[in-house]
Design a protein around this motif. Sequence first.
Motif, PDB file in Angstrom:
ATOM      1  N   ILE A 102      16.134  23.685  58.188  1.00  8.46           N
ATOM      2  CA  ILE A 102      17.486  25.400  57.492  1.00  8.46           C
ATOM      3  C   ILE A 102      16.861  25.506  58.504  1.00  8.46           C
ATOM      4  N   THR A 103      17.812  26.185  59.500  1.00 10.43           N
ATOM      5  CA  THR A 103      18.214  27.501  60.475  1.00 10.43           C
ATOM      6  C   THR A 103      17.220  29.285  59.910  1.00 10.43           C
ATOM      7  N   PRO A 104      16.166  29.094  60.316  1.00  9.93           N
ATOM      8  CA  PRO A 104      15.221  30.698  59.309  1.00  9.93           C
ATOM      9  C   PRO A 104      16.764  32.010  60.039  1.00  9.93           C
ATOM     10  N   GLY A 105      17.108  32.135  58.501  1.00  7.23           N
ATOM     11  CA  GLY A 105      17.908  33.762  59.356  1.00  7.23           C
ATOM     12  C   GLY A 105      19.595  32.974  58.198  1.00  7.23           C
ATOM     13  N   ALA A 106      19.526  31.610  58.226  1.00  2.38           N
ATOM     14  CA  ALA A 106      20.789  31.286  57.970  1.00  2.38           C
ATOM     15  C   ALA A 106      21.506  32.131  56.847  1.00  2.38           C
ATOM     16  N   PHE A 107      21.325  32.612  55.815  1.00  4.04           N
ATOM     17  CA  PHE A 107      21.770  33.432  54.740  1.00  4.04           C
ATOM     18  C   PHE A 107      20.948  34.906  55.141  1.00  4.04           C
ATOM     19  N   ALA A 108      21.217  35.478  56.563  1.00  5.90           N
ATOM     20  CA  ALA A 108      21.488  36.709  56.667  1.00  5.90           C
ATOM     21  C   ALA A 108      22.573  37.175  56.406  1.00  5.90           C
ATOM     22  N   GLN A 109      22.727  38.329  56.094  1.00  2.00           N
ATOM     23  CA  GLN A 109      23.395  39.494  55.902  1.00  2.00           C
ATOM     24  C   GLN A 109      24.973  38.773  55.264  1.00  2.00           C
ATOM     25  N   ARG A 110      25.023  38.060  54.317  1.00  2.00           N
ATOM     26  CA  ARG A 110      26.459  37.095  53.673  1.00  2.00           C
ATOM     27  C   ARG A 110      26.892  38.312  52.411  1.00  2.00           C
ATOM     28  N   PRO A 111      27.911  38.265  52.544  1.00  2.00           N
ATOM     29  CA  PRO A 111      28.445  39.443  51.318  1.00  2.00           C
ATOM     30  C   PRO A 111      28.375  38.260  49.898  1.00  2.00           C
ATOM     31  N   ALA A 112      28.242  39.366  48.947  1.00  2.00           N
ATOM     32  CA  ALA A 112      27.981  38.400  48.257  1.00  2.00           C
ATOM     33  C   ALA A 112      29.137  37.395  47.597  1.00  2.00           C
ATOM     34  N   GLY A 113      30.157  37.965  47.654  1.00  2.00           N
ATOM     35  CA  GLY A 113      31.311  37.663  47.466  1.00  2.00           C
ATOM     36  C   GLY A 113      31.873  35.859  48.053  1.00  2.00           C
ATOM     37  N   HIS A 114      31.054  35.439  49.104  1.00  2.00           N
ATOM     38  CA  HIS A 114      31.248  34.197  49.576  1.00  2.00           C
ATOM     39  C   HIS A 114      30.088  33.051  49.559  1.00  2.00           C
ATOM     40  N   ALA A 115      28.878  34.014  48.587  1.00  2.00           N
ATOM     41  CA  ALA A 115      27.957  33.443  48.721  1.00  2.00           C
ATOM     42  C   ALA A 115      27.958  31.857  47.604  1.00  2.00           C
ATOM     43  N   ASP A 116      29.064  31.578  46.978  1.00  2.00           N
ATOM     44  CA  ASP A 116      29.338  30.058  46.554  1.00  2.00           C
ATOM     45  C   ASP A 116      29.597  29.337  47.372  1.00  2.00           C
ATOM     46  N   LEU A 117      29.896  29.177  48.205  1.00  2.00           N
ATOM     47  CA  LEU A 117      31.176  28.823  49.257  1.00  2.00           C
ATOM     48  C   LEU A 117      29.525  28.278  51.011  1.00  2.00           C
ATOM     49  N   ALA A 118      28.736  29.497  50.300  1.00  2.00           N
ATOM     50  CA  ALA A 118      27.833  28.903  51.647  1.00  2.00           C
ATOM     51  C   ALA A 118      26.808  28.284  51.066  1.00  2.00           C
ATOM     52  N   ARG A 119      26.543  28.521  49.814  1.00  2.00           N
ATOM     53  CA  ARG A 119      25.710  27.137  49.125  1.00  2.00           C
ATOM     54  C   ARG A 119      26.389  26.031  48.923  1.00  2.00           C
ATOM     55  N   SER A 120      27.900  25.821  48.781  1.00  2.00           N
ATOM     56  CA  SER A 120      27.842  24.382  48.472  1.00  2.00           C
ATOM     57  C   SER A 120      28.528  23.897  49.736  1.00  2.00           C
ATOM     58  N   SER A 121      28.499  24.367  51.372  1.00  2.00           N
ATOM     59  CA  SER A 121      28.633  24.422  52.444  1.00  2.00           C
ATOM     60  C   SER A 121      27.496  23.008  52.600  1.00  2.00           C
ATOM     61  N   GLU A 122      26.273  24.277  52.602  1.00  2.00           N
ATOM     62  CA  GLU A 122      25.038  24.014  52.952  1.00  2.00           C
ATOM     63  C   GLU A 122      24.855  22.937  51.856  1.00  2.00           C
ATOM     64  N   GLN A 123      25.072  22.165  50.689  1.00  2.00           N
ATOM     65  CA  GLN A 123      24.926  21.183  50.015  1.00  2.00           C
ATOM     66  C   GLN A 123      25.534  20.266  50.243  1.00  2.00           C
ATOM     67  N   TYR A 124      26.903  20.205  51.439  1.00  2.00           N
ATOM     68  CA  TYR A 124      27.925  18.893  51.407  1.00  2.00           C
ATOM     69  C   TYR A 124      26.762  18.602  52.391  1.00  2.00           C
ATOM     70  N   PHE A 125      26.488  19.565  53.719  1.00  2.00           N
ATOM     71  CA  PHE A 125      25.585  19.101  54.621  1.00  2.00           C
ATOM     72  C   PHE A 125      24.460  18.440  54.526  1.00  2.00           C
TER      73      PHE A 125
END
Length: 574
Positions: free
Chosen positions: A11-34
């Motif tokens: 996993i690339t360092p810094g992948a979660f940087a500067q993410r608005p809180a409202g998009h956190a679920d989308l980011a987590r589900s995308s990471e899990q999918y891949f």
Amino acid sequence: MKLLLLFFLLITPGAFAQRPAGHADLARSSEQYFKEKMASDHIVGLSAAIIMDGKVIWQQGFGYADRENKTAMTPQTVVNIGSITKTFTALALMQLNEQGKLDINQSLKTYLPRFRPMARPGISPDKITVKSVMTHTSGIQSDIWKNSDLESGKYTDVPGFVNQTYLLYPAGMVGLYSNAGYNLLGNVIKGVSQEDYADYIHRHILDPLGMSHSGFAMDSLQNRSKIYAYGQNFRVFELRDIASGGIYTSLNDFTQYATGLLKAYRGESNAIIKSGSLRKMFSLQNASVPIETNKKGLGWFMFKNDSTFAVYHAGSAGFAQAKLLLIPDKNAAVIVMTNTSEGGQAAEDFCFNLLPRFGLLISDLFPAPITGAFRDTSHVVQLSLAELKKHAGSYGKATSYVSVSVGNNFLRMRENDKTTILKPLSADQYLPYEISGSDTLVKKTGQRFFFTNIRGYHYLIRRTGEREYNWGYRLKPIDVGRWQKRTGLYRIDGYQMLIGDTKFKSVELYITPDRVLMCRLKTMGSTNEVPLDVIDNKHALSLGVNAGFAGFTVSFKTNKGKQYIDFAGINFRK
């Protein structure tokens, strides 16, 4: 299993940087999918990004860019994006269009005078506009494989190769995806701008967008990924066709491209294109094309309904895969890049699974039917023998053909060993009944078959709900005596494709009892039964639309007592 995933996924360092809180679920589900797809689909390396509200809210690399040396796949890894290059070519043409240096509605020959393909009655090169090539509705054949790598050919060779082929259809009649057409457009850009195509793309798109880690095979880019398929590392195949599939980029640069287009669409300050020009690119351009499979803009495929739209393009080069989905009205985008052939499906599914979030469905990609309303299945009509005979004959598909004959107040449709009974609901609309067992008929109420005349061609179209499938046009029976002497097995002779399932082995020419000329085309990974439409004693066309080995000129010749077949620039000898 968890330990295996931790070892396999880098996993690339810094992948979660500067993410608005409202998009956190989308980011987590995308990471899990891949994470799951990397393991289940045996993907070596992949990177992906999501843009929301014009900003990158998530990006991440998974696996390896170089498995053998354990080099991680990161947003800095450079991958060939294949046919997404066509969106850059279309953008360059629209830049020149808005500058008044060309008019996309003018004939292609205006800007490429050496374009002189072989014409047929009713099919004129003069009717082919720049726009029709941009929308894949020009009738130019889908590809030419002669000298298709950079070691033996260059994109400026393609006009000469196209001049040795026949036009397939009148411009504006059929949607047929054409790499050859886009390489002609690369030559148009070169001629109009007086810059080499690659130089033009660098100076007017890549450089203004700050895409400093992007370019072409000739640029010797750093951080390039290796490519993989079937668990193996393959030698990179550098395409001759740089205007249709030659751009390499990193995920970081790719997001610059996507956000640059979103800014231009919204009329924000940008260095590449005016909002009006880009909005034209993102508007439906092929609604009047009768035989079509996808909605298209200029250089883009479109998902479009009454409320919103998205534009999309996929790319495949060698075994690398890339997907780009833009939702301009939502100021959003999705990007996936992978170095593995098996990763293409996961990448596409990821993009398409996000469509409902933006008010779209996969079905929004498909054009509205041209065949009209379904008639009531309870009202089978009585047609005369003469009316039924109007539809009898053989209809060529991409990988087979169907034979239609007259029964007792119905039509009998046969394809290989399968027979379907077609009962008339009107002179042109038929309800299919599949034969189950020895004599049971099963009514397919959700389907219809339509016969329709389009510009001198008699087409058979299958309809399921609102989706239409072109089953080909009716062929004239061949002169068996004339063609019998050419039947037999032909083995590859000369230039060979260098990678993948398009490495050819042989062509076997044969004639069916229905007097249809067929070729059995064998590659290193497949066998394809391709029907041919004979033009004259030396030429034929492979049948079908947007599938397999459809849409090619096939040439026949004899030299020093040896017989040869040329299939899309690949030569075979008997």
